[in-house]
Design an enzyme around this catalytic site. Sequence first.
Site, PDB file in Angstrom:
ATOM      1  N   SER A 178       0.797  -1.223   0.000  1.00 38.20           N
ATOM      2  CA  SER A 178       0.000   0.000   0.000  1.00 38.20           C
ATOM      3  C   SER A 178       0.830   1.274   0.000  1.00 38.20           C
ATOM      4  CB  SER A 178      -0.956  -0.001   1.187  1.00 38.20           C
ATOM      5  OG  SER A 178      -0.257  -0.235   2.389  1.00 38.20           O
ATOM      6  N   HIS A 206      -5.270  -3.178  -3.048  1.00 34.94           N
ATOM      7  CA  HIS A 206      -4.899  -2.208  -4.087  1.00 34.94           C
ATOM      8  C   HIS A 206      -4.805  -2.818  -5.488  1.00 34.94           C
ATOM      9  CE1 HIS A 206      -4.144   0.888  -1.077  1.00 34.94           C
ATOM     10  NE2 HIS A 206      -3.731  -0.113  -0.333  1.00 34.94           N
ATOM     11  N   LYS A 238     -11.691   1.029  -2.487  1.00 32.51           N
ATOM     12  CA  LYS A 238     -10.615   1.655  -3.253  1.00 32.51           C
ATOM     13  C   LYS A 238     -11.036   1.692  -4.730  1.00 32.51           C
ATOM     14  CE  LYS A 238      -7.440   0.123   0.338  1.00 32.51           C
ATOM     15  NZ  LYS A 238      -7.613   1.247   1.254  1.00 32.51           N
TER      16      LYS A 238
END
Length: 388
Positions: A178, A206, A238
């Site tokens: 991250s 991610h 995200k």
Amino acid sequence: MSLLEHLDADLRERKAQGLYRHRRTVDGPQGVLQQLDGREVLSFCSNDYLGLAADPRLAEAMRDGSRCYGVGSGAAHLISGHSRAHHLLEEELADFVGAERALLFSTGYMANLGVLDALLGRGDTLLQDKLNHASLIDGAMLSQARLKRYLHGDMVSLRRQADSAEGNLLIASDGIFSMDGDLAPIPDLVEVAEELDAALMIDDAHGFGVLDDFGRGSVRALGLSMTQVPIYMATLGKALGTAGAFVAGSESLIETLIQRARPYVYTTAMPAAVAEAARASLSIVAEESWRRERLAELIAHFRQGAQALGLQLVDSPTPIQPILLGDSNTALAWHEALLQTGILVTAIRPPTVPAGSARLRVTLSAQHELAQVDRLLAALRSLTEATL
Ligand SMILES: Cc1ncc(COP(=O)(O)O)c(C=O)c1O
């Protein structure tokens, strides 16, 4: 001095070390142009990689969802909070990534805590990459398993740490790190896990939505099957632009989590309307591959420009493009200087990253224009010239 009387001294100390954290207030929707503390900024710090957080189609799905299910889910999944919307989303996520089943959690933080808590106990060993997300580290504490951390992406170090392991073994790694943006060596992790007879867990917060032609994440992008990575976790807050998270895996994994994962059992289900928004997002993610193509173009453009300025980048092929600066005060000073020109990039400092590796964490979104990346590069040029 009592506990509460220590607080002011501790806060002063944090300020002196350049580690004090502030919140800024956003008005209006997420986007690359944001109203922040009453002024417009060009943002390079959101995890809304595909630019979906403020997409009207998601907002409409959420509106329809709240009309159908109400706003609150009212109870935990195991009581009466598990709606048809949650159930369909779980089936669609499992189908999308190619796993038998999937289970929703209210946040990624809770999903990581839930998996580790449910699967491990005292006497077991958890092997983790040193740069794993804080939620995996905190999950280790909840599980009470012995935590052994190996050097970042280093299989020799992993094998060495496994030498003194006992009980059941689980290897956990971020898929994309991250704060660095680099990819874990997942094929090597699969091999070591087989060799050690360890379970393998990948946190793809991610990578999900971003990697692979359809956005199915890092495991599928590397041509691996979900059985090779039997515990797959990803977040919906995200690239998918909504909120929550899921774990995908076998029938027995998911049923075990339902029975035993405390952060699943003892919490109110996420609102069903959020699940409806995530369902809408999932089909957009699969269909609109132009968003990933655009990201690739922006990433290449940024890297080329930043390298020409002599900035220290990480070997990252993803929308997370940190600029390594080392000292916390320098990172903070660059952050402030960029903000003065109307550009928002977060300074990431210890303990989020190791001491001496403070950085500006630049993140790109499919919504950025090349000209906006050029504006960032021009501001960085001025900063590098001023520091020389
Ligand atoms: C690698 C990683 N795992 C887990 C999380 C936690 O996810 P959530 O924000 O949904 O709690 C994050 C970020 O927030 C993350 O970067």
